[in-house]
Write an enzyme that holds these catalytic residues in place. Structure first.
Site, mmCIF file in Angstrom:
data_model
loop_
_atom_site.group_PDB
_atom_site.id
_atom_site.type_symbol
_atom_site.label_atom_id
_atom_site.label_comp_id
_atom_site.label_asym_id
_atom_site.label_seq_id
_atom_site.Cartn_x
_atom_site.Cartn_y
_atom_site.Cartn_z
ATOM 1 N N ASP A 313 0.892 -1.176 -0.032
ATOM 2 C CA ASP A 313 0.104 -0.090 0.198
ATOM 3 C C ASP A 313 0.840 1.274 0.003
ATOM 4 O O ASP A 313 2.033 1.342 0.418
ATOM 5 C CB ASP A 313 -0.669 -0.029 1.231
ATOM 6 C CG ASP A 313 -2.208 0.501 0.917
ATOM 7 O OD1 ASP A 313 -2.251 1.343 -0.032
ATOM 8 O OD2 ASP A 313 -3.156 0.316 1.593
ATOM 9 N N TRP A 314 0.276 2.496 -0.387
ATOM 10 C CA TRP A 314 1.233 3.717 -0.697
ATOM 11 C C TRP A 314 1.515 4.203 0.585
ATOM 12 O O TRP A 314 1.193 4.315 1.658
ATOM 13 C CB TRP A 314 0.124 4.575 -1.102
ATOM 14 C CG TRP A 314 -0.204 4.535 -2.992
ATOM 15 C CD1 TRP A 314 -0.193 5.617 -3.568
ATOM 16 C CD2 TRP A 314 -0.264 3.265 -3.423
ATOM 17 N NE1 TRP A 314 -0.295 5.044 -4.921
ATOM 18 C CE2 TRP A 314 -0.276 3.894 -5.042
ATOM 19 C CE3 TRP A 314 -0.130 1.969 -3.473
ATOM 20 C CZ2 TRP A 314 -0.350 2.942 -6.079
ATOM 21 C CZ3 TRP A 314 -0.246 0.847 -4.347
ATOM 22 C CH2 TRP A 314 -0.443 1.387 -5.637
#
Length: 604
Positions: A313-314
């Site tokens: 995830d970012w």
């Protein structure tokens, strides 16, 4: 544009689409420098320039680096597009970016991804409003229909529109289970039931794959998220933020949350995203799932047999600036590690690619410094390249037609299908006091007082009056309550309490006491509304529907077909007493999971 291997013009083996994907991957991988390999492991955010131009001003680029710089200087070829333009502009932007990539030494094509952009949510950390695309209910609304065929049709519409503008990776579906009703990400899920979610994710992946039944040149790859299930958040807080980093399982239902992911793997999912959260009180290391070898390698790869791409995830590795605000890396449990150490730990955990990052130099330094074997990088690069080959990006799918994009995106039949799904998803919870019989559907031409509904949407259905005392009925549209949070980015995540503040509740009940009122509440999460339910003349739930869709249902021009994809709790005390990992736990909900009335019958 095709890169040639020599003066003779003979293509390299990796450019020959008649060859096997494995052979093409091996040939290309053998030609790549370490720097070119490193670029593949990063998946950064980019924006479009005006009119579909490449945005070449670093001061306006996410992270201060433009897409062109990332392609040419950092050898990156995976990008997450923020924002939108017209379909033709998006297609032209995509083609310009592909041309930039084609001019590099090896001509590796770009893969462009996107968060959901076919519904109503507008949250820069989760989803974008539909804009030029066909507009459907949120995933919760699809779940409310309970219909895998509709979900597949929705995903097929997404596939067609994404393909038209060059979007080849969907950062969805989100198959977390909504077992903690305060969590701010529930609207993107299929609700709290593992069996329902499993059926729907199977249909969703099939729709994105397209008629071929497997991932191919006419497909959009799904990044299924958030492994191993992001729903059981302590107190319902979200791990985008430090106070929400703990994921807990006091009911011992860890495996329950895995069931939809098992179904997704069986359906052919090729990419998977772990969430930010860190498991607390389980057998697993208390670090974020993206750093957790027991989760990514032990559970996902070895136990569940997943062989595809794992996308972190970012923003796991480096601190960032989001909407002008500083935000720490979401390196929960490993905050003390330097960025290079975090990167190394995530790679050892089994992550293939890092979202929202472009720190390729850290990876090169780890290999050159002898701390990471290049073969580990090769394993991830091979998976990423194979996906590009399967999607046809090295062949006929590198460019898209801007004129065709204008015709396909928002096409009349796709908009009509989305509008029909909005109406069908609406859930009729209550239809008049039992003694008076059903109130809906409305007949005649009543005088309506509207709150939260645009008067122009009424058309010839009714007469609109300003004073509720002059009305035959009122229509009140509400949204699930939430607690305001500080910070611009944080304010998009609607978490906290699910009941209305005292003063707002008084205002609502005053209207309900003045005139018979139809209440329509947008359920982003399970609202706590016992007083409103008791005093409303009729109560409906929507999960993303425009005003005309709601009015068509109220006047019987469409049938409400939804059923609740989660329980509606009766009180906040009941919510607080619940265990975040346990579904349908309330012994006496206001409305149970699966509740929904129809006009043909008042029986649920």
């Amino acid at each position: 544009m095709t890169v040639q291997s020599s003066v003779s013009g003979t293509p390299h083996p990796y450019q020959d689409q008649q060859r096997d994907t494995g052979e093409r991957v091996a040939d290309l991988l053998g030609r790549m420098t370490l720097e070119e390999k490193a670029g593949q492991l990063f998946h950064a955010m980019v924006t479009m320039g005006q009119g579909g131009a490449l945005a070449d001003d670093p001061a306006r680029a996410p992270g201060g680096t433009t897409a062109r710089q990332m392609v040419t200087d950092r050898h990156m070829t995976h990008f997450n597009l923020l924002g939108a333009g017209s379909p033709g502009e998006m297609a032209r932007w995509h083609n310009r970016l592909q041309e930039t990539a084609a001019d590099t030494r090896l001509g590796i094509p770009v893969t462009v991804s996107t968060d959901p952009r076919h519904a109503f949510t507008d949250n820069p950390g989760a989803a974008m409003a539909a804009g030029p695309f066909s507009q459907w209910p949120e995933a919760l609304g699809l779940a409310a229909t309970g219909d895998p065929d509709l979900v597949r049709a929705h995903a097929d519409a997404v596939r067609q529109e994404y393909l038209a503008v060059g979007l080849r990776v969907a950062l969805h579906p989100q198959i977390d289970l909504a077992t903690e009703p305060r969590w701010s990400r529930i609207s993107g899920t299929f609700g709290e039931d593992a069996d329902l979610t499993s059926r729907l994710v199977t249909a969703y992946i099939a729709g994105l794959q397209g008629p071929g039944g497997t991932l191919g040149p006419d497909s959009v790859a799904a990044v299924v998220k958030h492994f191993p299930g992001g729903g059981p958040q302590k107190d319902g807080e979200d791990p985008h933020f430090p106070y929400g980093r703990e994921q807990v399982y006091p009911g011992g239902r860890f495996d329950y949350h895995l069931r939809p992911f098992t179904a997704a793997i069986a359906a052919g999912a090729t990419q998977m995203m772990p969430y930010y959260g860190m498991p607390v009180g389980t057998e697993h290391e208390e670090v974020g799932f993206g750093f957790n070898r027991g989760i990514v390698t032990g559970l996902l790869r070895e136990r569940l047999g997943f062989t595809g791409i794992v996308v972190a995830d970012w923003g796991l590795i480096t601190d960032s600036d989001i909407m002008g605000e500083p935000h720490p890396a979401r390196a929960w449990g490993v905050e003390h590690l330097a960025p290079a150490e975090r990167l190394l730990k995530a790679l050892h955990a089994g992550v293939d690619q890092f979202g929202g990052e472009h720190c390729t130099d850290l990876l090169v330094d780890l290999v050159r410094g002898g701390r990471l074997d290049e073969s580990r990088v090769d394993a991830s690069v091979a998976r990423l390249l194979a996906e590009k080959f399967r999607l046809g990006l090295f062949d006929d799918r590198r460019h898209v037609d801007p004129d065709a994009a204008e015709e396909i995106v928002g096409r009349a039949d796709l908009r009509a299908a989305g509008a029909s799904a909005q109406r069908r998803s609406i859930t009729l919870l209550k239809n008049g006091p039992a003694a008076d019989g059903p109130l809906l559907p409305l007949t005649g031409r009543p005088r309506l007082h509207l709150q939260g509904v645009a008067a122009e949407a009424v058309g010839d259905l009714a007469d609109v009056v300003a004073d509720p005392r002059d009305a035959d009925l009122a229509v009140l549209r509400l949204s699930t309550p939430h607690e305001p949070r500080p910070g611009l980015f944080e304010s998009f995540f609607h978490g906290g309490r699910l009941d209305f503040p005292e003063e707002r509740l008084k205002e609502i009940l005053a209207l309900l006491d003045t005139v018979r009122t139809i209440v329509v509440i947008r359920l982003e999460r399970p609202a706590v509304i016992p007083e409103i339910s008791d005093r409303a003349a009729a109560l409906l739930a929507d999960y993303g529907a425009d005003d005309r869709a709601v009015l068509d249902v109220l006047f019987g021009r469409a049938e409400p077909g939804g059923r609740l994809p989660f329980q509606l709790p009766r009180s906040m005390a009941e919510v607080a007493a619940g265990r975040p990992d346990v579904p349908q736990e309330s012994p006496d909900p206001l409305y149970p999971f699966g509740h929904g009335l129809a006009y043909r019958s008042t029986a649920p």
